[in-house]
Scaffold this motif. Structure first.
Motif, PDB file in Angstrom:
ATOM      1  N   LYS A 171      -7.124   2.229  -6.134  1.00 12.25           N
ATOM      2  CA  LYS A 171      -5.855   2.819  -6.586  1.00 12.25           C
ATOM      3  C   LYS A 171      -4.671   2.465  -5.693  1.00 12.25           C
ATOM      4  O   LYS A 171      -3.533   2.533  -6.150  1.00 12.25           O
ATOM      5  CB  LYS A 171      -5.978   4.341  -6.704  1.00 12.25           C
ATOM      6  CG  LYS A 171      -6.800   4.731  -7.923  1.00 12.25           C
ATOM      7  CD  LYS A 171      -6.623   6.192  -8.277  1.00 12.25           C
ATOM      8  CE  LYS A 171      -7.520   6.534  -9.473  1.00 12.25           C
ATOM      9  NZ  LYS A 171      -7.646   7.964  -9.676  1.00 12.25           N
ATOM     10  N   VAL A 172      -4.908   2.116  -4.443  1.00 10.66           N
ATOM     11  CA  VAL A 172      -3.781   1.731  -3.581  1.00 10.66           C
ATOM     12  C   VAL A 172      -3.835   0.279  -3.135  1.00 10.66           C
ATOM     13  O   VAL A 172      -2.924  -0.197  -2.454  1.00 10.66           O
ATOM     14  CB  VAL A 172      -3.639   2.639  -2.336  1.00 10.66           C
ATOM     15  CG1 VAL A 172      -3.328   4.058  -2.741  1.00 10.66           C
ATOM     16  CG2 VAL A 172      -4.866   2.570  -1.465  1.00 10.66           C
ATOM     17  N   PRO A 190      -3.121  -3.435  -2.883  1.00 10.59           N
ATOM     18  CA  PRO A 190      -2.083  -4.301  -3.439  1.00 10.59           C
ATOM     19  C   PRO A 190      -2.671  -5.357  -4.380  1.00 10.59           C
ATOM     20  O   PRO A 190      -2.077  -5.693  -5.389  1.00 10.59           O
ATOM     21  CB  PRO A 190      -1.489  -4.971  -2.200  1.00 10.59           C
ATOM     22  CG  PRO A 190      -1.781  -4.048  -1.070  1.00 10.59           C
ATOM     23  CD  PRO A 190      -3.104  -3.432  -1.409  1.00 10.59           C
ATOM     24  N   ARG A 243      -4.200  -5.577 -10.853  1.00  9.61           N
ATOM     25  CA  ARG A 243      -3.402  -6.371  -9.911  1.00  9.61           C
ATOM     26  C   ARG A 243      -4.290  -7.489  -9.370  1.00  9.61           C
ATOM     27  O   ARG A 243      -5.207  -7.232  -8.593  1.00  9.61           O
ATOM     28  CB  ARG A 243      -2.884  -5.484  -8.768  1.00  9.61           C
ATOM     29  CG  ARG A 243      -1.950  -4.375  -9.238  1.00  9.61           C
ATOM     30  CD  ARG A 243      -1.311  -3.623  -8.070  1.00  9.61           C
ATOM     31  NE  ARG A 243      -2.223  -2.718  -7.388  1.00  9.61           N
ATOM     32  CZ  ARG A 243      -2.424  -1.433  -7.709  1.00  9.61           C
ATOM     33  NH1 ARG A 243      -1.773  -0.886  -8.743  1.00  9.61           N
ATOM     34  NH2 ARG A 243      -3.260  -0.698  -7.008  1.00  9.61           N
ATOM     35  N   ILE A 301       0.855  -1.204   0.000  1.00  8.88           N
ATOM     36  CA  ILE A 301       0.000   0.000   0.000  1.00  8.88           C
ATOM     37  C   ILE A 301       0.885   1.246   0.000  1.00  8.88           C
ATOM     38  O   ILE A 301       0.663   2.188  -0.761  1.00  8.88           O
ATOM     39  CB  ILE A 301      -0.947   0.009   1.228  1.00  8.88           C
ATOM     40  CG1 ILE A 301      -1.891  -1.189   1.178  1.00  8.88           C
ATOM     41  CG2 ILE A 301      -1.732   1.326   1.298  1.00  8.88           C
ATOM     42  CD1 ILE A 301      -2.809  -1.311   2.399  1.00  8.88           C
ATOM     43  N   LYS A 344       4.258   5.915  -5.235  1.00  7.92           N
ATOM     44  CA  LYS A 344       4.274   6.089  -6.684  1.00  7.92           C
ATOM     45  C   LYS A 344       3.376   7.260  -7.104  1.00  7.92           C
ATOM     46  O   LYS A 344       3.749   8.104  -7.917  1.00  7.92           O
ATOM     47  CB  LYS A 344       3.815   4.784  -7.356  1.00  7.92           C
ATOM     48  CG  LYS A 344       4.266   4.647  -8.782  1.00  7.92           C
ATOM     49  CD  LYS A 344       3.560   3.502  -9.481  1.00  7.92           C
ATOM     50  CE  LYS A 344       3.830   2.155  -8.840  1.00  7.92           C
ATOM     51  NZ  LYS A 344       3.041   1.065  -9.476  1.00  7.92           N
ATOM     52  N   GLU A 345       2.174   7.288  -6.509  1.00  7.06           N
ATOM     53  CA  GLU A 345       1.218   8.346  -6.861  1.00  7.06           C
ATOM     54  C   GLU A 345       1.727   9.718  -6.412  1.00  7.06           C
ATOM     55  O   GLU A 345       1.659  10.689  -7.157  1.00  7.06           O
ATOM     56  CB  GLU A 345      -0.133   8.066  -6.190  1.00  7.06           C
ATOM     57  CG  GLU A 345      -0.858   6.839  -6.723  1.00  7.06           C
ATOM     58  CD  GLU A 345      -1.679   7.138  -7.973  1.00  7.06           C
ATOM     59  OE1 GLU A 345      -1.732   8.310  -8.386  1.00  7.06           O
ATOM     60  OE2 GLU A 345      -2.259   6.191  -8.541  1.00  7.06           O
ATOM     61  N   GLN A 364      -6.183  -5.902  -6.472  1.00  7.53           N
ATOM     62  CA  GLN A 364      -7.423  -5.218  -6.842  1.00  7.53           C
ATOM     63  C   GLN A 364      -8.562  -6.193  -7.089  1.00  7.53           C
ATOM     64  O   GLN A 364      -9.726  -5.855  -6.942  1.00  7.53           O
ATOM     65  CB  GLN A 364      -7.195  -4.357  -8.087  1.00  7.53           C
ATOM     66  CG  GLN A 364      -6.202  -3.217  -7.842  1.00  7.53           C
ATOM     67  CD  GLN A 364      -5.861  -2.474  -9.103  1.00  7.53           C
ATOM     68  OE1 GLN A 364      -5.513  -3.084 -10.128  1.00  7.53           O
ATOM     69  NE2 GLN A 364      -5.938  -1.153  -9.061  1.00  7.53           N
ATOM     70  N   GLU A 423       3.903   1.516  -1.130  1.00  6.48           N
ATOM     71  CA  GLU A 423       4.540   1.663  -2.449  1.00  6.48           C
ATOM     72  C   GLU A 423       3.585   2.329  -3.443  1.00  6.48           C
ATOM     73  O   GLU A 423       4.000   3.159  -4.250  1.00  6.48           O
ATOM     74  CB  GLU A 423       4.968   0.295  -2.989  1.00  6.48           C
ATOM     75  CG  GLU A 423       6.203  -0.263  -2.292  1.00  6.48           C
ATOM     76  CD  GLU A 423       6.637  -1.614  -2.852  1.00  6.48           C
ATOM     77  OE1 GLU A 423       5.863  -2.590  -2.702  1.00  6.48           O
ATOM     78  OE2 GLU A 423       7.717  -1.700  -3.443  1.00  6.48           O
ATOM     79  N   ASN A 424       2.307   1.965  -3.379  1.00  4.65           N
ATOM     80  CA  ASN A 424       1.340   2.602  -4.280  1.00  4.65           C
ATOM     81  C   ASN A 424       1.156   4.076  -3.923  1.00  4.65           C
ATOM     82  O   ASN A 424       1.043   4.930  -4.807  1.00  4.65           O
ATOM     83  CB  ASN A 424       0.001   1.855  -4.236  1.00  4.65           C
ATOM     84  CG  ASN A 424       0.102   0.482  -4.885  1.00  4.65           C
ATOM     85  OD1 ASN A 424       0.919   0.267  -5.782  1.00  4.65           O
ATOM     86  ND2 ASN A 424      -0.707  -0.449  -4.424  1.00  4.65           N
TER      87      ASN A 424
END
Lengths: 475, 475
Positions: free
Chosen positions: A287-288, A290, A322, A49, A55-56, A292, A51-52
């Motif tokens: 969107k976050v 890990p 994902r 989570i 990235k954003e 989906q 890492e997402n």
């Protein structure tokens, strides 16, 4: 060894929210306790989570002209004393290195609780001329603040965060940067984390130690308490004077720069959990998340089911989803419960009868609804559903929050409001005594100023109100 | 204020390599010295290289089944004493926190020099059954080793790295993992950093403190010295016994797991600098270069030049090239020198005469060659050239290295070999005395075992050789 019965019972979210939180973070394997009191291990499911989130956010920082760098962990203790408010705020929480390489150090070193001082020290070397400005740098790092009471993600002695540190030639530019980054945080919180936030200036009491002004974004958790999810500080010339960040301006004069700093941390994971979670566990914004989508085979031994699952997995991956195909030998019911607890936004159930009819069953975690859907084009269906879930989660959270904002006129109103799990808007005269009185009486603190003055008098002393303030109990 | 003359002179790379290195890292703004002795600040230009390294490696770790997590910075000192070799190796370098939150701690805490111990402690809780295995986790983190003499990137008290830590049910699987990750590093070093590496097992003297076996990859720097660019350790049951990592196997027996660890660090940036740099400064491999192409206008005020530069920039960006249009008012000559020093792989010079003829001038940094090239399709030309530069840099480095590997038979041969800036292959009987003798006499250390035994006798004692070993002076 296959698991049939789901045993990971969570405490009741309605009656025991704190225990529910602790159960959720541990049982979904987001986090574990470290061997040193107050520390946490961020396990792979939790770190994914983060890492997402990284990235954003990182893309947004770069799009607004910032670059990343890395500054040392250890700060000479003497640096803290250069800015009077700063040392007062942070010295009590600092962890101190006194020995290294088998010897006692000449000067003790602090593990950074935040990096204004050490970065200010470097900027003083790098900034010479107006041509060197602005400096727009961000750092992803670990920081340490020794806290008495700790909770995973919310308050731990070590946490991960980003801290932006900028220098500008003028007050206007620095203030513009402060507000711009607050805006970046708000847009990110709403569009990525699906958490509606209230942004505004903080009171003197609640501001960052050493700032001229602190702006915060506050998020409502499901228990009605507020979580400070990010802050952006206008530091004026406080740190540039303390660390001698001077530049030769176009007009030939030597001037001090104006600085800002802004940060969000792994606390955001706590915000996601408490803004969206429900009785079954986590509910993660697509969107976050890990994972989906999870594919669960029903009657897996029947012809074609496993093959169909593998095909659907490939189709979803090709569409950028994902996805996990849960092909373990646990029962479908167990899998449903486990993946629901882990907050996976979409579940696809693939059974022989549905397949024969050209269908699969799709479950959406946010509404806990399921229904049949054509097997053909399932990847497009899921992509579109993920978008819908993302949007719905923000809207639901906004409705929940807006229903729990109350406007009151006096101290009793504040108390009743926050006891009922609300954010309370009240008038405030601006004096510290009234702010302290509210805290003592209601356990609520001033979160941020409302945009407009909506009150004539202070809720405590009855004098003329300077601000309408959001008060809430807070994490 | 515009700069005409390039003043950033570097020390001569041929006669003063150490000073050249220091000049390059400072003047290209890769790094600066931190306020605490032995610490470094990784500035944006250096950090951008690290980000590219991270992105490439992280994708490889995930493709081989690993996930990321984060473990605490602070480790109870008592953890180190549980593995005898480990404490002996690391205790002298540890930085120790003795006070926090205004109080003296009951047990002093080490800032991690590496995380086998604290991760082992957590794995002992997470591993119960063979079904929990393998555990394949990586961590991106800062670590601290208090060193007497330090140099930016090569040896600093704090550095950034990744450390993989895995647990397996069998010796075979753990050994396979150890070699697999060594292979990942090698492929990455060659295809991304354009650095040919020699991989092999390390001697007992040179192995990681606590490992059963350490495998290293060694890279030749331009001064003929070796830089250990990455290591992969097979830890056997040393740490699982010290930290009680046990699992119930399929056969019903309780067994200790087999563990591995492997890491690379910001040292790799030092490797890039010293493997590829030249008299003009950095030469960066396109895959990790923060800026892959720079556009420099010539006679910028002439009609169409700036417009053409902006168009070319847009075309390159659309083609995925990391590009800068240097539109500052420094002279073209100054810009050429600066961007060459910064190691940008490709320069595009855009002048009015060339434009009229439908051309631009393209300079490639690796060969320092330039020539005319059609303006049309310039993005495709650059993309293809970047690929060629990446390939050529690896090939050139390989040729340089292979010319400087010599095979010798005795101690004098080793000495002459390393004095001449070579890697030396020599026979070794396997005893510590002979290894120490070589170090004392030649200042060279055993880097890794060669794949095959190519010698009959030990270069020192003349007894039967057990291994052919690469010896070199090393960073």
């Amino acid at each position: 060894m296959a698991k049939d019965t789901f045993v990971e019972n969570l405490a009741d979210i309605e009656t025991n929210f704190p225990q529910w939180y602790t159960d959720v973070v541990k049982k979904t394997q987001l986090v574990d306790y470290g061997p040193v009191k107050g520390t946490m291990v961020i396990r792979p499911y939790g770190y994914a989570i983060w890492e997402n989130i990284q990235k954003e956010l990182d893309a947004r920082f770069k799009a607004t002209g910032h670059t990343n760098a890395y500054f040392p962990l250890l700060i000479p203790m003497s640096f803290f004393t250069r800015e009077a408010e700063h040392v007062e705020g942070f010295a009590p929480e600092v962890a101190v290195v006194t020995h290294a390489g088998g010897e006692e150090l000449a000067e003790p070193l602090a593990i950074r609780p935040t990096s204004e001082t050490i970065i200010g020290n470097m900027y003083s070397k790098w900034v010479q001329s107006y041509r060197d400005l602005p400096i727009l740098i961000n750092q992803w790092a670990n920081v340490m603040r020794w806290e008495k009471t700790t909770r995973p993600f919310l308050r731990t002695s070590e946490f991960l965060w980003q801290e932006g540190h900028t220098v500008h030639a003028t007050e206007d530019e620095a203030e513009e940067e402060t507000m711009k980054m607050l805006g970046v945080y708000k847009e990110f919180a709403e569009n990525v984390l699906a958490i509606p936030v209230i942004c505004g200036r903080k009171t003197e009491k609640e501001k960052f130690a050493g700032a001229v002004a602190t702006y915060g974004m506050e998020a409502m958790m499901k228990d009605g308490k507020s979580l400070q999810a990010g802050t952006s500080h206008y530091l004026g010339q406080n740190f540039s004077k303390a660390f001698d960040i001077k530049f030769l301006d176009k007009d030939g004069a030597l001037k001090y720069g104006y600085t800002t700093s802004w940060g969000v941390s792994t606390r955001l994971i706590g915000a996601i959990i408490m803004a969206h979670g429900d009785a079954r566990g986590l509910v993660l914004p697509p969107k976050v998340a890990p994972v989906q989508a999870v594919i669960v085979p029903i009657a897996a031994k029947k012809g074609g089911v496993l093959e169909a699952c593998a095909e659907i997995k490939a189709e979803l991956e090709a569409a950028g989803v994902r996805v996990v195909f849960d092909n373990t030998d646990n029962s479908p019911g167990w899998k449903f419960n486990e993946w629901e607890m882990k907050g996976v936004p979409v579940r696809i159930e693939v059974g022989p009868r549905d397949l024969e009819a050209g269908n699969v069953v799709i479950f959406r975690r946010d509404k806990c609804e399921k229904g049949e859907s054509p097997r053909a084009g399932v990847a497009q269906t899921v992509v579109s559903l993920l978008g819908d879930i993302q949007k719905n989660m923000l809207e639901s959270a906004r409705v929940r929050r807006d229903q729990r904002i109350v406007k009151v006129d006096d101290l009793d109103g504040i108390l009743k409001g926050v006891e009922g799990g609300n954010f309370v808007k009240a008038g405030w005269c601006g004096c510290r005594e009234c702010e302290d009185k509210i805290k003592e009486t209601t356990a609520a603190s001033a979160r941020v100023y409302a945009e407009n003055l909506e009150h004539e008098t202070c809720a405590v002393c009855g004098k003329k109100a300077k601000h309408t303030v959001f008060f809430a109990r807070a994490y």
